[in-house]
Design a protein around this motif. Structure first.
Motif, PDB file in Angstrom:
ATOM      1  N   LEU A  13       0.829  -1.202   0.000  1.00  0.00           N
ATOM      2  CA  LEU A  13       0.000   0.000   0.000  1.00  0.00           C
ATOM      3  C   LEU A  13       0.866   1.257   0.000  1.00  0.00           C
ATOM      4  CD1 LEU A  13      -2.612  -1.179   2.658  1.00  0.00           C
ATOM      5  CD2 LEU A  13      -2.880  -1.174   0.174  1.00  0.00           C
ATOM      6  N   PHE A  14       1.799   1.299   0.938  1.00  0.00           N
ATOM      7  CA  PHE A  14       2.750   2.401   1.020  1.00  0.00           C
ATOM      8  C   PHE A  14       3.887   1.952   1.922  1.00  0.00           C
ATOM      9  CE2 PHE A  14      -0.564   2.989   4.158  1.00  0.00           C
ATOM     10  CZ  PHE A  14       0.117   3.296   5.331  1.00  0.00           C
ATOM     11  N   TRP A  15       4.844   2.810   2.165  1.00  0.00           N
ATOM     12  CA  TRP A  15       6.032   2.403   2.916  1.00  0.00           C
ATOM     13  C   TRP A  15       6.603   3.585   3.679  1.00  0.00           C
ATOM     14  CZ3 TRP A  15       5.291   1.812  -2.309  1.00  0.00           C
ATOM     15  CH2 TRP A  15       5.797   2.838  -3.112  1.00  0.00           C
ATOM     16  N   ILE A  16       7.476   3.275   4.645  1.00  0.00           N
ATOM     17  CA  ILE A  16       8.188   4.279   5.430  1.00  0.00           C
ATOM     18  C   ILE A  16       9.675   3.991   5.307  1.00  0.00           C
ATOM     19  CG2 ILE A  16       8.542   5.288   7.714  1.00  0.00           C
ATOM     20  CD1 ILE A  16       5.792   4.250   8.495  1.00  0.00           C
ATOM     21  N   HIS A  17      10.445   4.970   4.887  1.00  0.00           N
ATOM     22  CA  HIS A  17      11.900   4.826   4.778  1.00  0.00           C
ATOM     23  C   HIS A  17      12.519   5.430   6.041  1.00  0.00           C
ATOM     24  CE1 HIS A  17      15.452   4.609   1.786  1.00  0.00           C
ATOM     25  NE2 HIS A  17      15.915   4.592   3.021  1.00  0.00           N
ATOM     26  N   LEU A  18      13.102   4.570   6.876  1.00  0.00           N
ATOM     27  CA  LEU A  18      13.724   5.013   8.125  1.00  0.00           C
ATOM     28  C   LEU A  18      15.178   5.393   7.859  1.00  0.00           C
ATOM     29  CD1 LEU A  18      12.400   2.080  10.347  1.00  0.00           C
ATOM     30  CD2 LEU A  18      11.391   4.350  10.127  1.00  0.00           C
ATOM     31  N   ASN A  19      15.593   6.539   8.380  1.00  0.00           N
ATOM     32  CA  ASN A  19      16.968   6.991   8.133  1.00  0.00           C
ATOM     33  C   ASN A  19      17.392   7.886   9.287  1.00  0.00           C
ATOM     34  OD1 ASN A  19      19.407   7.771   7.099  1.00  0.00           O
ATOM     35  ND2 ASN A  19      18.635   8.397   5.109  1.00  0.00           N
ATOM     36  N   MET A  20      18.083   7.294  10.251  1.00  0.00           N
ATOM     37  CA  MET A  20      18.436   8.030  11.461  1.00  0.00           C
ATOM     38  C   MET A  20      19.916   7.827  11.786  1.00  0.00           C
ATOM     39  SD  MET A  20      16.621   7.763  15.178  1.00  0.00           S
ATOM     40  CE  MET A  20      16.923   8.976  16.460  1.00  0.00           C
ATOM     41  N   ASP A  21      20.590   8.908  12.153  1.00  0.00           N
ATOM     42  CA  ASP A  21      22.009   8.841  12.505  1.00  0.00           C
ATOM     43  C   ASP A  21      22.257   9.122  13.979  1.00  0.00           C
ATOM     44  OD1 ASP A  21      22.847   8.317   9.867  1.00  0.00           O
ATOM     45  OD2 ASP A  21      22.649  10.443   9.357  1.00  0.00           O
ATOM     46  N   ASN A  71      22.346   4.760  15.085  1.00  0.00           N
ATOM     47  CA  ASN A  71      22.349   4.593  13.632  1.00  0.00           C
ATOM     48  C   ASN A  71      21.308   3.546  13.259  1.00  0.00           C
ATOM     49  OD1 ASN A  71      22.912   4.163  10.939  1.00  0.00           O
ATOM     50  ND2 ASN A  71      25.122   4.207  11.199  1.00  0.00           N
ATOM     51  N   LEU A  72      20.308   3.936  12.493  1.00  0.00           N
ATOM     52  CA  LEU A  72      19.267   2.999  12.085  1.00  0.00           C
ATOM     53  C   LEU A  72      18.736   3.395  10.716  1.00  0.00           C
ATOM     54  CD1 LEU A  72      16.445   1.450  14.175  1.00  0.00           C
ATOM     55  CD2 LEU A  72      15.843   2.634  12.070  1.00  0.00           C
ATOM     56  N   LYS A  73      18.675   2.420   9.845  1.00  0.00           N
ATOM     57  CA  LYS A  73      18.098   2.622   8.525  1.00  0.00           C
ATOM     58  C   LYS A  73      17.156   1.446   8.250  1.00  0.00           C
ATOM     59  CE  LYS A  73      22.313   4.887   6.793  1.00  0.00           C
ATOM     60  NZ  LYS A  73      21.788   6.265   6.929  1.00  0.00           N
ATOM     61  N   GLY A  74      16.244   1.649   7.322  1.00  0.00           N
ATOM     62  CA  GLY A  74      15.350   0.548   6.982  1.00  0.00           C
ATOM     63  C   GLY A  74      14.150   1.027   6.187  1.00  0.00           C
ATOM     64  N   ILE A  75      13.350   0.067   5.774  1.00  0.00           N
ATOM     65  CA  ILE A  75      12.115   0.363   5.046  1.00  0.00           C
ATOM     66  C   ILE A  75      11.023  -0.553   5.603  1.00  0.00           C
ATOM     67  CG2 ILE A  75      10.983   0.496   2.798  1.00  0.00           C
ATOM     68  CD1 ILE A  75      13.784   0.525   1.526  1.00  0.00           C
ATOM     69  N   LEU A  76       9.910   0.038   5.987  1.00  0.00           N
ATOM     70  CA  LEU A  76       8.762  -0.730   6.456  1.00  0.00           C
ATOM     71  C   LEU A  76       7.648  -0.603   5.431  1.00  0.00           C
ATOM     72  CD1 LEU A  76       8.628   0.219  10.256  1.00  0.00           C
ATOM     73  CD2 LEU A  76       9.591  -1.833   9.218  1.00  0.00           C
ATOM     74  N   TYR A  77       7.127  -1.746   5.000  1.00  0.00           N
ATOM     75  CA  TYR A  77       6.060  -1.779   4.002  1.00  0.00           C
ATOM     76  C   TYR A  77       4.733  -2.147   4.661  1.00  0.00           C
ATOM     77  CZ  TYR A  77       9.590  -1.785   0.278  1.00  0.00           C
ATOM     78  OH  TYR A  77      10.622  -1.468  -0.577  1.00  0.00           O
ATOM     79  N   PHE A  78       3.671  -1.489   4.213  1.00  0.00           N
ATOM     80  CA  PHE A  78       2.321  -1.818   4.659  1.00  0.00           C
ATOM     81  C   PHE A  78       1.670  -2.677   3.571  1.00  0.00           C
ATOM     82  CE2 PHE A  78       3.481   1.611   7.251  1.00  0.00           C
ATOM     83  CZ  PHE A  78       2.648   1.672   8.354  1.00  0.00           C
TER      84      PHE A  78
END
Length: 701
Positions: free
Chosen positions: A305-313, A317-324
């Motif tokens: 449906l949509f997604w969230i791109h995580l990008n934190m320093d 430090n955390l990166k990722g993509i969460l899909y709905f």
């Protein structure tokens, strides 16, 4: 010269059996550990080059080679990283659990800010002994004047170390598999495991069967690379066919141009993607790239449906993509997958310490180099830091949903039916998430319109404000009807009692409760649709957290707006019809009311108490989930049968109470009312059908 050295620096002679049995839960993990060490060695060598400590060749390209040999029962893992000297082999290999990466970081911590190196977990190399009876290491250090080293150990507490014969800088580890683990020398099994754990490691990984005959491919001459090994040059002449032109004349027409091609040794293809999508800046990624990554990782060809791109320093430090994904199935059949990585090294699926339970319904990847993993990299060590990561992920999900509701309500409404179980489950499981998202939960009403709770309750608040300002009686009556369109806003005039809560009516089955929906619509009233099996728990929780409104199913009571108050007194009619129906139905506990309903076509309406029905529904859910112990019928909701004094059939029963047909009519009216509330049992339906036939037969006499 071969040297037999003293015991390995360990605390117990039984270390290797312990490693084999307890260190890792899955034996295939050795591939991840050894390949990770190779990536680590290559990363270090590149850092040394970057810091001026070493000069890499201009054509240097870091890579890991995995060679399987089922005939010889061996696996070789080769890297062209920085290699080791004899002293380093002694220190990093023979002294178990010493971290070379920790020493490396300490040495260069003032020269580089990027300290994210895979190899700070400890015992990775020794995972090889879970599958191998003997392991050898051949290595050559990048340091000038270094001598190649050959190290071997057969799983005991003694090892041999001698001069080796490697010519190139790097390390080659050879595993001599035990008979129980020969599957890992199979090329297809090896590919499966490497793709499972290493699909996104930062160095290219190549797999081949050792000593296999070379394979070839044909390419256009213009596509040749410097690294290609040319076997043969191939020239194809142009091809012509005789065709008829517009004038009807035959002529030779070129159908295939001349081609110059090359037969080359087949180019190796890496098994991994060294720059996965989550490592990129969200602004650099297209929608199609997000969808393609989703298909590739989760093998799901239904678009998310949509997604969230995580990008934190900072502060971690955390990166990722969460899909709905589309999750409009029953809640108990939903299963997502959140893959956890550490510096692009796969750790596990769905680690609940990092991923809140309700987010397990999603699919996605999270890469956090700062995770405090245990020595086997398979689980998290207890750390308050992990909770902060979990809270951050929850906050980002809530922010995304709130942002969509505020800025793209149309898309939010479009996705709502699919994502609502996830959001409601999140509200049940996480109070902070519920507090943030509370005013952005959508409710679909019986007119197919989506509204938030503040929007549903806004007319109520407006009406109460008008009433407080002293509107006249006729306006008050009119507004009472409008108020019921969204909620029952009647208040208690007794100053010693708390004002009644605003009521939000809801529907659980638009077909089953169609009669009630029709009555509501006729009076301009509204109700929301709550037809998911999580909704009972969800609205109960909302009521507990918000004291100014309550939810009531559309068939829990008859609102005053449906009644015609201008009729005659119905006390006597109520007494008479109550006796008739209780006797006909053989049910003394049934409550019977008689009202003048505005819609004369409605003969009878059955209502069930809200709290009793909710308790019964919860008991049914527990029983269905194997959590029984109590009979759901113990919590049967109190029933009220309301008869419409304006209906001709009810008038007939009242005027002909002693007729032989009245008991049959009473039973029929009760069952018809029940059908608008819930399905009849098999026995009830059988009687209902027979009774319907009997009533029709009366017309023939």
């Amino acid at each position: 010269m071969t040297e037999k050295h003293g015991n390995l620096s360990i605390d117990s002679d039984n270390l290797f059996p312990i490693i084999k049995k307890w260190l890792y839960s899955d034996h295939d993990i050795f591939y991840r550990e050894l390949i990770s060490n190779g990536c680590d060695a290559i990363t270090k060598l590149k850092k040394l080059d970057m810091m001026g400590e070493y000069s890499l060749p201009a054509d240097y390209k870091g890579k890991i080679q995995v060679l399987v040999n089922p005939d010889e029962k061996t696996i070789k893992i080769i890297d062209n990283g920085l290699g080791m000297t004899a002293d380093e082999v002694e220190e990093y290999i023979s002294r178990i659990a010493f971290s070379g990466a920790t020493d490396f970081i300490e040495k260069y911590k003032d020269k580089s800010n990027d300290d994210q190196i895979i190899g700070h977990f400890g015992l990775g190399f020794y995972s090889a002994f879970m599958v191998a009876d003997e392991v050898t290491i051949d290595t050559l250090s990048y340091k000038e004047g270094s001598t190649p080293v050959h190290w071997s150990c057969d799983g005991g507490t003694e090892y041999n170390m001698e001069d080796g014969d490697m010519d190139d800088v790097g390390t080659e580890i050879t595993l001599y598999l035990n008979d129980d683990c020969l599957e890992f020398a199979n090329e297809y099994r090896a590919r499966e495991v490497i793709e499972k754990y290493c699909s996104f490691m930062p160095t290219e990984i190549y797999l081949a069967k050792e000593n296999a005959p070379e394979e070839y491919e044909t390419i256009d001459k213009d596509d040749k690379r410097d690294t290609d090994t040319v076997i043969e040059e191939i020239h194809e002449d142009a091809k012509y066919e005789e065709k008829e032109n517009d004038k009807g004349e035959k002529e030779q027409v070129e159908v295939s141009p001349a081609k110059d091609q090359l037969k080359i040794v087949k180019r190796p293809v890496p098994l991994n993607d060294t720059t996965p999508l989550w490592t990129k800046n969200p602004n650099e990624c297209t929608d199609e790239e997000y969808k393609e990554f989703y298909r590739k990782v989760f093998l799901d060809y239904k678009e998310p449906l949509f997604w969230i791109h995580l990008n934190m320093d900072y502060p971690f430090n955390l990166k990722g993509i969460l899909y709905f994904p589309k999750i409009n199935t029953e809640y108990d059949s939903i299963e997502g997958t959140i893959k956890l990585y550490n510096n692009q090294v796969f750790i596990a699926d769905n680690i609940k310490e990092v991923i809140p339970e309700f987010l397990m319904l999603l699919k996605g990847v999270i890469d956090c180099p700062d995770l405090p993993l245990n020595v086997s990299r398979s689980a998290l060590q207890n750390d308050g830091f992990v909770k902060k990561i979990s809270e951050y992920i929850t906050k980002k999900v809530a922010d995304k949903l709130i942002g969509m509701c505020k800025t793209d309500k149309e898309a939010y409404e479009k996705y709502w039916d699919d994502i609502s179980p996830f959001i409601k489950f999140g509200c049940l499981k996480d109070e902070k998430f519920c507090d943030k998202i509370n005013d952005y939960i959508l409710f679909k009403d019986i007119n197919d319109k989506y509204q938030t709770l503040p929007e549903l309750l806004a007319p109520v608040a407006e009406d109460e404000k008008t009433d407080a300002e002293g509107a006249d009686d006729s306006d008050d009556t009119k507004k009472a009807d409008n108020t019921d369109a969204n909620a029952d806003s009647s208040t208690n005039t007794d100053e010693n009692k708390e004002p009644e809560k605003n009521t939000v009516y809801y529907v659980t089955d638009v077909v089953q409760q169609g009669q009630y929906i029709k009555l509501f619509k006729e009076q301009g009233m509204n109700a929301v649709i709550l037809d998911h099996n999580i909704d009972t728990s969800f609205i109960t929780q909302l009521e507990q957290r918000n004291d100014h409104y309550k939810f009531m199913r559309i068939d829990a009571d008859l609102t005053e707006s449906l009644k015609d108050e201008s009729g005659a007194d119905l006390t006597e009619a109520t007494t008479t019809l109550s006796e008739v129906f209780k006797k006909a139905l053989n049910n003394d506990k049934l409550t019977v009311k008689v009202e003048n309903l505005k819609n004369a076509d409605v003969a009878s309406v059955l209502t069930l108490s809200e709290q009793g029905r909710r308790m019964q529904d919860m008991m049914k859910m527990y029983a269905a989930g194997g959590m029984g112990g109590m009979d759901p019928s113990m919590f049967a909701a109190d029933q009220t049968l309301t008869l419409n004094a304006n209906n001709e059939l009810v008038k007939y029963i009242l005027d002909n109470k002693d007729s032989e047909h009245v008991p049959m009519f009473a039973e029929q009216l009760y069952d018809l009312a029940m059908l608008s509330n819930q399905p009849l049992s098999v026995d009830q339906m059988t009687k209902f059908v027979k009774r319907s036939n009997d009533i029709m037969l009366l017309l023939t006499k």
